[in-house]
Write a protein that holds these residues in place. Structure first.
Motif, PDB file in Angstrom:
ATOM      1  N   ARG A  40     -49.098 -37.224  11.681  1.00  0.00           N
ATOM      2  CA  ARG A  40     -49.954 -38.405  11.779  1.00  0.00           C
ATOM      3  C   ARG A  40     -51.041 -38.357  10.705  1.00  0.00           C
ATOM      4  O   ARG A  40     -51.336 -39.350  10.052  1.00  0.00           O
ATOM      5  N   GLY A  41     -51.627 -37.183  10.501  1.00  0.00           N
ATOM      6  CA  GLY A  41     -52.639 -37.014   9.466  1.00  0.00           C
ATOM      7  C   GLY A  41     -52.081 -37.200   8.070  1.00  0.00           C
ATOM      8  O   GLY A  41     -52.730 -37.792   7.198  1.00  0.00           O
ATOM      9  N   LEU A  42     -50.866 -36.688   7.830  1.00  0.00           N
ATOM     10  CA  LEU A  42     -50.228 -36.890   6.529  1.00  0.00           C
ATOM     11  C   LEU A  42     -50.007 -38.372   6.251  1.00  0.00           C
ATOM     12  O   LEU A  42     -50.261 -38.851   5.141  1.00  0.00           O
ATOM     13  N   PHE A  44     -51.614 -40.903   7.554  1.00  0.00           N
ATOM     14  CA  PHE A  44     -52.913 -41.554   7.379  1.00  0.00           C
ATOM     15  C   PHE A  44     -53.464 -41.283   5.983  1.00  0.00           C
ATOM     16  O   PHE A  44     -53.946 -42.182   5.304  1.00  0.00           O
ATOM     17  N   GLY A  45     -53.374 -40.029   5.543  1.00  0.00           N
ATOM     18  CA  GLY A  45     -53.882 -39.670   4.219  1.00  0.00           C
ATOM     19  C   GLY A  45     -53.121 -40.365   3.110  1.00  0.00           C
ATOM     20  O   GLY A  45     -53.714 -40.870   2.148  1.00  0.00           O
ATOM     21  N   LEU A  46     -51.796 -40.396   3.219  1.00  0.00           N
ATOM     22  CA  LEU A  46     -50.980 -41.062   2.208  1.00  0.00           C
ATOM     23  C   LEU A  46     -51.286 -42.557   2.160  1.00  0.00           C
ATOM     24  O   LEU A  46     -51.434 -43.139   1.085  1.00  0.00           O
ATOM     25  N   GLY A  47     -51.410 -43.173   3.320  1.00  0.00           N
ATOM     26  CA  GLY A  47     -51.746 -44.602   3.364  1.00  0.00           C
ATOM     27  C   GLY A  47     -53.114 -44.884   2.772  1.00  0.00           C
ATOM     28  O   GLY A  47     -53.303 -45.881   2.069  1.00  0.00           O
ATOM     29  N   THR A  48     -54.064 -43.990   3.017  1.00  0.00           N
ATOM     30  CA  THR A  48     -55.408 -44.165   2.468  1.00  0.00           C
ATOM     31  C   THR A  48     -55.385 -44.064   0.950  1.00  0.00           C
ATOM     32  O   THR A  48     -56.002 -44.876   0.251  1.00  0.00           O
ATOM     33  N   VAL A  49     -54.679 -43.074   0.420  1.00  0.00           N
ATOM     34  CA  VAL A  49     -54.615 -42.886  -1.033  1.00  0.00           C
ATOM     35  C   VAL A  49     -53.911 -44.068  -1.700  1.00  0.00           C
ATOM     36  O   VAL A  49     -54.391 -44.590  -2.716  1.00  0.00           O
ATOM     37  N   ILE A  50     -52.801 -44.498  -1.140  1.00  0.00           N
ATOM     38  CA  ILE A  50     -52.077 -45.630  -1.730  1.00  0.00           C
ATOM     39  C   ILE A  50     -52.924 -46.900  -1.667  1.00  0.00           C
ATOM     40  O   ILE A  50     -53.020 -47.645  -2.648  1.00  0.00           O
ATOM     41  N   GLY A  51     -53.547 -47.140  -0.532  1.00  0.00           N
ATOM     42  CA  GLY A  51     -54.387 -48.330  -0.393  1.00  0.00           C
ATOM     43  C   GLY A  51     -55.581 -48.313  -1.333  1.00  0.00           C
ATOM     44  O   GLY A  51     -55.901 -49.327  -1.968  1.00  0.00           O
ATOM     45  N   ALA A  52     -56.235 -47.165  -1.461  1.00  0.00           N
ATOM     46  CA  ALA A  52     -57.379 -47.062  -2.362  1.00  0.00           C
ATOM     47  C   ALA A  52     -56.943 -47.226  -3.812  1.00  0.00           C
ATOM     48  O   ALA A  52     -57.644 -47.865  -4.609  1.00  0.00           O
TER      49      ALA A  52
END
Length: 87
Positions: A40-42, A44-52
């Protein structure tokens, strides 16, 4: 007294149904819970990086095309030049 017995039987059935739920089964074992939270953390982190990355790219593109505002246009051009030189 019959109503109380029916209520208790209903509660037992409901608790049994909830205990069989996937969420409870995942969190009942610590190893499964840790693995679930890790993935779940992976995600979330991947989605945050791609979105940013997408947001910064779009914002940089928009700011680089704004040349009619003197201060903002110079600042945006400088950022665009730094991005181009980093490539």
């Amino acid at each position: 007294m019959g109503d109380l017995a029916n209520e208790i039987a209903g509660l037992r059935a409901e608790v049994h149904r909830l205990n069989e739920h996937r969420f409870v089964r995942i969190h009942a074992k610590p190893v499964r819970m840790i693995a679930f939270q890790f993935f779940r953390g992976l995600a979330f982190g991947l989605g945050t990086v791609i979105g940013a990355s997408i947001l910064v790219s779009v914002l940089g593109y928009v700011l680089s095309s704004v040349n009619w505002i003197p201060l903002l246009g110079e600042w945006a051009a400088e950022i665009a030049d730094q991005i181009e030189s980093a490539r």
